[in-house]
Design a protein around this motif. Structure first.
Motif, PDB file in Angstrom:
ATOM      1  N   PRO A  13      29.144  27.090  92.515  1.00 46.50           N
ATOM      2  CA  PRO A  13      27.760  27.580  92.488  1.00 46.50           C
ATOM      3  C   PRO A  13      27.636  29.056  92.873  1.00 46.50           C
ATOM      4  N   ALA A  47      27.401  32.348  90.341  1.00 45.79           N
ATOM      5  CA  ALA A  47      26.200  32.873  89.703  1.00 45.79           C
ATOM      6  C   ALA A  47      25.479  33.865  90.603  1.00 45.79           C
ATOM      7  N   VAL A  71      18.926  21.021  90.678  1.00 40.62           N
ATOM      8  CA  VAL A  71      20.127  20.297  91.075  1.00 40.62           C
ATOM      9  C   VAL A  71      20.122  20.014  92.576  1.00 40.62           C
ATOM     10  N   LEU A 104      27.447  35.988  84.242  1.00 35.49           N
ATOM     11  CA  LEU A 104      26.397  34.997  84.504  1.00 35.49           C
ATOM     12  C   LEU A 104      26.470  33.844  83.514  1.00 35.49           C
ATOM     13  N   ILE A 146      18.795  30.611  86.390  1.00 33.62           N
ATOM     14  CA  ILE A 146      20.012  29.912  86.814  1.00 33.62           C
ATOM     15  C   ILE A 146      19.876  29.477  88.269  1.00 33.62           C
ATOM     16  N   LEU A 147      19.353  30.373  89.113  1.00 35.29           N
ATOM     17  CA  LEU A 147      19.172  30.032  90.526  1.00 35.29           C
ATOM     18  C   LEU A 147      18.182  28.884  90.681  1.00 35.29           C
ATOM     19  N   PHE A 207      16.636  35.761  83.716  1.00 34.07           N
ATOM     20  CA  PHE A 207      17.546  34.662  83.397  1.00 34.07           C
ATOM     21  C   PHE A 207      18.422  34.306  84.592  1.00 34.07           C
ATOM     22  N   TRP A 208      18.647  35.280  85.478  1.00 32.81           N
ATOM     23  CA  TRP A 208      19.374  34.948  86.708  1.00 32.81           C
ATOM     24  C   TRP A 208      18.507  34.060  87.594  1.00 32.81           C
ATOM     25  N   GLN A 244      27.148  29.935  84.490  1.00 34.89           N
ATOM     26  CA  GLN A 244      26.292  28.787  84.182  1.00 34.89           C
ATOM     27  C   GLN A 244      27.127  27.617  83.636  1.00 34.89           C
ATOM     28  N   ILE A 303      28.608  25.824  86.793  1.00 31.60           N
ATOM     29  CA  ILE A 303      27.679  25.993  87.915  1.00 31.60           C
ATOM     30  C   ILE A 303      27.872  24.918  88.988  1.00 31.60           C
ATOM     31  N   PHE A 304      28.304  23.705  88.597  1.00 30.08           N
ATOM     32  CA  PHE A 304      28.488  22.637  89.591  1.00 30.08           C
ATOM     33  C   PHE A 304      29.788  22.827  90.359  1.00 30.08           C
ATOM     34  N   LEU A 360      19.855  25.746  89.878  1.00 32.32           N
ATOM     35  CA  LEU A 360      20.831  25.427  90.918  1.00 32.32           C
ATOM     36  C   LEU A 360      20.155  24.847  92.158  1.00 32.32           C
ATOM     37  N   TYR A 361      19.073  25.497  92.617  1.00 32.21           N
ATOM     38  CA  TYR A 361      18.480  25.086  93.890  1.00 32.21           C
ATOM     39  C   TYR A 361      17.318  24.115  93.724  1.00 32.21           C
TER      40      TYR A 361
END
Lengths: 292, 318
Positions: free
Chosen positions: A258, A261, B157, A247, B149-150, B145-146, A251, A254-255, B153-154
């Motif tokens: 995606p 993760a 970003v 994980l 990150i999600l 923490f996951w 990160q 991540i770009f 991401l969603y």
């Protein structure tokens, strides 16, 4: 109330086991959890047979492969390492840390809980000890251990285990307090049985179900804890695969990728879900008050 | 009551002293010489010795401990070996970030958890209970923490709803400050919300099936009054206890949440100090967490005895 407890305590252990199994089999969520748990454990045990590649083998010609490409079922990471293989070995590491910390919590917590529940004099000392341990969150313990002897799988397991000892002590202590005034214990005492003997032969077997349930509660906490510590660099060290490290890596890019993760997170969630579902079902089955 | 207060205070004090000894001993057990680290790899022994003398590292351990406690009581936590700043300043700069983050996390967890728990208890056996139970199970099984990150991401970003990282002090600009904190706090509060929901549901169901609630309903008291007057009040006792017990997890969670969202908080200070072997800062950080934790638990106990005048733990038997 006390009559009911006496009956439960006196129940023949063999018959009790049959009842618990029947109760478990009737709980659909528990069965799902048990099934998931079996799969997870088998994956961890047979990791070398199941993984298509070594989790550390680098394929420089194939970094960032998308999931479902030929040859790499779940794609590859930044170094071209097979994600599926790393997940399989990561599961193994997670369960290992979980198991070690549960073991530590049980081995240290059970005797202290028995002693604290049985002898009032010990209770004060053990209580101060649990208060002291509770004053340090597991991350702070992990920080300390990592600073003293370096971050490792063992240290992560020790930190997580120590953090779970106070709860285990409290569970066992409560069980001991509940049982020590019951007739069968009083009978044993009147026959001049020694304290340690009463604890080992009469109280421990009756506290066993509470200990087992607590262990299933600790497992998912430890699995998430391991991932968290490894994510921060305080647990398992690369290149050994760990779901937390995967994980952390994900990160970073991540770009670019995606989906990287997603898989480790889902794996952690599935492992924890399995333990949580199974643990809940087990608690319901073992709790005589929950019988319908 | 006064006796209970006194005993609890004394117990906390003993724990505090023991904890300070553990921290002190632990930091001394660290490998590596801070004086050498400060002087640099190739420094001559005389310079290292001078630094050792200045830091008091040559004194016997009990003397070092007493000095350490004495300084502590004067609010002097030492100087960071890494940055040369007083440790107390570093803590003053970073602690508010973590406190705001934790406060919002607890707030979100309590509101969501009590709401969902009440819904699950009221509509027992129907879809709200199933949804709430499922959500709690997922909330407990998914590492925060996951989730972080999600969320980045969603939500950050992908949808641009929230900033991916950064921090604005709430004292500078409250609205923007909250806007930056919402996502990290929600992520940090998820697991706590799940626990609060489960406990609220269980305690509500227990209260709603008691005789006095049935009597109140039979006398014509509306359902809503029963819920807010009896059931919710009783479950508050449980919620206060649970929040207190989960604070250790919250502190650990805050460290990782700060790392993911790039918050300049206490967690970042903790990790930085460990990775650079900054003894005085490690010592102070661990102590602050420990003291905070002990004090919060004391407060939780006191609040608990206020809402529940019986002060009888685990009084309810089925």
């Amino acid at each position: 109330m006390s009559q009911a407890v006496t009956d439960t305590a006196a129940v023949d252990l063999g018959r009790e086991r049959g009842r618990v199994l029947r109760q478990l089999a009737r709980n659909p969520l528990g069965l799902v959890g048990g099934g998931l748990l079996l799969v997870v454990v088998l994956v961890a045990i047979f990791a070398p047979l199941l993984a298509p590649y070594s989790p550390t083998t680098v394929h420089f010609d194939a970094p960032f492969q998308r999931p479902f490409t030929v040859g790499y079922a779940l794609g590859t990471d930044d170094l071209g390492r097979d994600v599926l293989s790393r997940l399989i070995y990561g599961t193994r590491a997670s369960l290992l840390v979980g198991l070690l910390s549960v073991l530590l919590a049980v081995v240290v917590g059970t005797p202290l809980g028995l002693v604290a529940g049985y002898w009032r004099g010990c209770d004060a000392v053990v209580s101060r000890l649990t208060d002291l341990t509770l004053a340090f969150p597991f991350l702070i313990i992990a920080v300390g251990l990592a600073a003293i002897t370096g971050a490792s799988l063992t240290n992560a397991a020790i930190a997580l285990g120590i953090a779970q000892v106070p709860t285990m002590i409290r569970v066992v202590r409560a069980e001991t307090l509940r049982h020590k005034e019951l007739e069968f214990v009083l009978a044993a005492r009147s026959l001049d049985a020694s304290g340690p003997r009463i604890l080992a032969q009469h109280i421990l077997p009756n506290a066993a179900s509470a200990i087992i349930v607590q262990a299933t509660v600790v497992m998912p906490v430890a699995v998430i804890g391991e991932a968290l510590l490894s994510f921060l660099g305080l647990g398992i060290q690369p290149p050994t695969p760990s779901l937390g490290i995967m994980l952390a890596d994900a990160q970073q890019y991540i770009f670019r990728a995606p989906t990287a993760a997603v898989f480790p997170g889902v794996t952690i969630a599935v492992i924890c879900l399995a333990f949580n579902l199974f643990g809940d079902a087990l608690r319901d089955a073992l709790d005589p008050n929950a019988q319908r | 009551m006064a006796r209970y207060l006194l005993v609890r205070l004394l117990q906390s004090l003993v724990t505090l002293v023991l904890a300070s000894m553990v921290v002190f001993a632990g930091v001394r057990a660290l490998p590596g010489d801070p004086a050498r680290a400060l002087a640099g790899e190739d420094a001559d022994p005389a310079a290292v010795a001078a630094i050792r003398a200045r830091l008091g590292l040559d004194d016997p351990l009990p003397v070092q401990y007493l000095k350490f406690v004495g300084n502590l009581l004067h609010g002097d936590l030492g100087t960071s070996v890494r940055t040369g700043q007083p440790v107390i300043d570093l803590i003053k700069a970073t602690l508010p970030v973590t406190l705001w983050l934790s406060l919002f996390a607890v707030l979100i967890a309590v509101v969501v958890g009590i709401g969902a728990g009440t819904a699950a208890a009221v509509w027992r056996g129907r879809w709200p209970e199933w949804v709430a139970n499922l959500a709690a199970l997922v909330g407990l099984s998914v590492p925060s923490f996951w989730l972080g990150i999600l969320a980045i991401l969603y939500l950050a970003v992908g949808l641009h709803w929230f900033p991916a990282s950064g921090y604005v002090p709430l004292t500078d600009d409250p609205l923007r400050g909250i806007y930056y904190l919402v996502m990290p706090a929600a992520v940090l509060g998820t697991a706590l919300a799940a626990v609060v929901m489960r406990q609220t549901r269980a305690s509500m169901i227990a209260t709603l099936t008691t005789d006095y609630v049935r009597t109140a309903r039979a006398k014509g008291l509306p359902r809503s009054k029963v819920l807010t007057g009896f059931a919710l009040r009783n479950s508050m006792i449980v919620v206060v206890t649970i929040v207190g017990l989960q604070l250790g997890g919250l502190i650990s969670g805050a460290v990782v949440t700060e790392r993911i969202f790039g918050l300049p908080g206490f967690g970042k200070l903790t990790l930085d100090s460990v990775f650079t072997r900054d003894y005085p800062v490690i010592e102070a950080v661990v102590l602050v967490v420990t003291v905070a934790y002990i004090v919060i638990n004391l407060v939780v106990d006191l609040v608990y005895s206020l809402i529940n005048p019986r002060i009888r733990v685990g009084g309810r038997t089925s």
